[in-house]
Design an enzyme around this catalytic site. Sequence first.
Site: not given
Ligand code: DX5
Ligand code: ZN
Length: 208
Positions: A6, A29, A31, A33, A62, A64, A133, A138-141, A167-169, A189-190
């Site tokens: 991402s 990917h 995102d 928003m 994706h 959102m 999810m 809403g946020f990475g990391g 998706d996420g973490g 992502g991270s």
């Molecule tokens: C969160 C996004 C994810 C996000 C994942 O709303 O949909 O795609 O970028 O980031 P990480 O892998 O850092 O959780």
């Molecule tokens: Zn995403």
Amino acid sequence: MQIAPSILAADFTCLGEEIRKVAGADYIHLDIMDGHFVPNISYGPELVASLRPLTKIPFDVHLMLEHPRFYIPAFHKAGADLITFHVECKDSIQETLDAIQSRGIKAGLVLKPGTPVEALWPWIDRIDLVLIMTVEPGFGGQRFMPLMLEKVRKIKERAPHIPVEVDGGVNEETIEACAWADVDICVAGSGVFRAKDPEQALKKLQSY
Ligand code: DX5
Ligand code: ZN
């Protein structure tokens, strides 16, 4: 495991270089928003279109968005190969799926952590993919929610042919549980872009 890095976690001052670091990825990917559906704003179709000529890797967009339907033509034009939108959105799911698939793009439905997997059943024969999810969107990391993998199990039981993405973490610590749960694609992502060596991190994740 197929990995979709991402770019939300990438360095926005040099996105072209960042994309080149993940040349071996299975998807990119993206995102999107709107500041309504989630409490954050990211980027729009122009940015996606400007990245399109840099790589042949399929774009996994994706959405959102509270109202995804209106934006389908713009993301089609921007070069999306797969568009996912939330089952919790305010548009007609039927019409939004039609808008995506009639353009020859694959369509997927996304579930927030609080939405039960049963919300998918009316659409399961119409969709090309499910995105679960594993954090609040809403946020990475953020921290991976392992309980969400129970949804993956239920989907695999009911519709084993449908690819499931999470998706996420997702990172080196959490990907093993995803592999055990038969997840097909992991967004990271991270886990990729904040690693010392994103290319190596990607390869490692793909090896699961
Ligand atoms: C969160 C996004 C994810 C996000 C994942 O709303 O949909 O795609 O970028 O980031 P990480 O892998 O850092 O959780
Ligand atoms: Zn995403």
